[in-house]
Design a protein around this motif. Structure first.
Motif, PDB file in Angstrom:
ATOM      1  N   LEU A   1    -120.544  33.761   8.228  1.00 15.52           N
ATOM      2  CA  LEU A   1    -120.400  32.342   7.932  1.00 15.52           C
ATOM      3  C   LEU A   1    -121.402  31.509   8.726  1.00 15.52           C
ATOM      4  N   LYS A   2    -121.827  30.397   8.147  1.00 16.06           N
ATOM      5  CA  LYS A   2    -122.702  29.482   8.868  1.00 16.06           C
ATOM      6  C   LYS A   2    -121.996  28.972  10.125  1.00 16.06           C
ATOM      7  N   ASP A   3    -122.764  28.540  11.093  1.00 14.56           N
ATOM      8  CA  ASP A   3    -122.200  28.099  12.368  1.00 14.56           C
ATOM      9  C   ASP A   3    -121.212  26.941  12.197  1.00 14.56           C
ATOM     10  N   ASN A   4    -121.488  26.060  11.234  1.00 21.08           N
ATOM     11  CA  ASN A   4    -120.621  24.891  11.066  1.00 21.08           C
ATOM     12  C   ASN A   4    -119.645  25.037   9.900  1.00 21.08           C
ATOM     13  N   ALA A   5    -119.543  26.232   9.342  1.00 28.22           N
ATOM     14  CA  ALA A   5    -118.586  26.463   8.252  1.00 28.22           C
ATOM     15  C   ALA A   5    -117.161  26.445   8.794  1.00 28.22           C
ATOM     16  N   ILE A   6    -116.223  26.108   7.919  1.00 31.53           N
ATOM     17  CA  ILE A   6    -114.812  26.098   8.324  1.00 31.53           C
ATOM     18  C   ILE A   6    -113.973  26.936   7.357  1.00 31.53           C
ATOM     19  N   ILE A   7    -112.836  27.404   7.870  1.00 28.55           N
ATOM     20  CA  ILE A   7    -111.893  28.224   7.109  1.00 28.55           C
ATOM     21  C   ILE A   7    -110.620  27.417   6.888  1.00 28.55           C
TER      22      ILE A   7
END
Length: 292
Positions: free
Chosen positions: A239-245
């Motif tokens: 996941l990208k560093d600023n992605a969220i789940i």
């Protein structure tokens, strides 16, 4: 806002107004409605939504009327309409309803008080959608251009349906991941392999496998499902560093998401629950004001 049945009731402007008011409430600007009586009618099991609405009502100073379907006249055969009309007649000002029947609210047109939909079958879950949107907006400050993947039991998910509608209208690109048997052809979304998109998404939303809505249990083992459709450590690391789940919960740990990732740094699952109270306070405030 006179009622909230479906996310499709709300224009893009109304969605943003609801989110901004929820953020304002989160920052301490809370209206007070001490003369308002609210009842929560939940005909399906619920922890988050039911308790969240009750906390929201109490934080708004409302009087919450206890209602349990198992001890109500519903068990004697009373119709949903007559139950709701009774509560209106004795002084309730707003009803929050979760019901297993899609579009149940269409049979309640004779009521003179607002209905807030707490989830209808596999149809809509507007307040869950709004709290998801609030959580995304707090993170990115926008929707336009965001890439979102929603993974899991799409066919039975009112969350997927509501979020697809709202997010695409607001400019996000939404794709689905699902086993073939759980594809919903009524939603015009692209279905993809999770490994083909995991490195580029801004939001990865996992959905619970809804065994109670299936004719038979899933043919996948927990490990098989997670390996093919879920979020595991290997995918998390991509996941990208600023992605969220995100996950609407309840969570089947080690099925749609590995247990150790539920509270990982990129996870916002419990933040969603927190934001659910503020979002529902925003909705309740608006429907009360809209009916005065």
């Amino acid at each position: 806002m006179r009622h909230l049945h479906s996310i499709t009731d709300l224009s893009n402007e109304a969605i943003m107004t609801t989110i901004e008011r929820a953020i304002d409430i989160k920052n301490g600007n809370v209206a007070n409605f001490p003369e308002i009586y609210a009842a929560n009618l939940f005909f399906e099991n619920s922890t988050r939504t039911k308790c969240s609405f009750e906390v929201a009502e109490r934080k708004l100073g409302m009087q919450v009327i206890p209602f349990e379907t198992s001890t109500s006249s519903v068990t004697k055969g009373e119709s949903l309409y007559d139950t709701c009309k009774t509560l209106e007649s004795i002084g309730c000002n707003v009803l929050v309803i979760r019901h297993p029947e899609n579009d149940y609210y269409k049979q309640l047109d004779g009521l003179n008080i607002p209905i807030v939909n707490g989830g209808d079958g596999s149809g809509q879950h507007p307040t869950q959608c709004l709290l998801d949107l609030m959580t995304i907006y707090e993170e990115f400050g926008k929707f336009d251009g965001l890439k979102v993947v929603i993974c899991g039991d799409i066919l039975n998910s009112r969350v997927a349906r509501s979020n697809y509608d709202a997010l695409t209208r607001l400019g996000a690109e939404v794709k689905f991941v699902a086993p073939d048997a759980w594809i919903d052809k009524s939603i015009p979304a692209d279905y993809v392999n999770i490994d083909d998109v995991i490195e580029e998404v801004d939001v990865c939303m996992l959905l619970r496998v809804q065994h109670e809505r299936h004719d038979k249990a899933s043919s996948f083992t927990k490990e098989e499902y997670n390996n093919r459709f879920g979020l595991n450590q290997a995918r998390y690391d991509k996941l990208k560093d600023n992605a969220i789940i995100l996950h609407p919960a309840p969570v089947n740990r080690d099925v749609e998401i590995a247990s150790e990732l539920v509270e990982a740094p990129k996870a916002r699952i419990f933040k969603q629950m927190e934001n659910g109270v503020y979002t529902r306070m925003s909705v309740l405030s608006q429907v009360i004001e809209g009916n005065q």
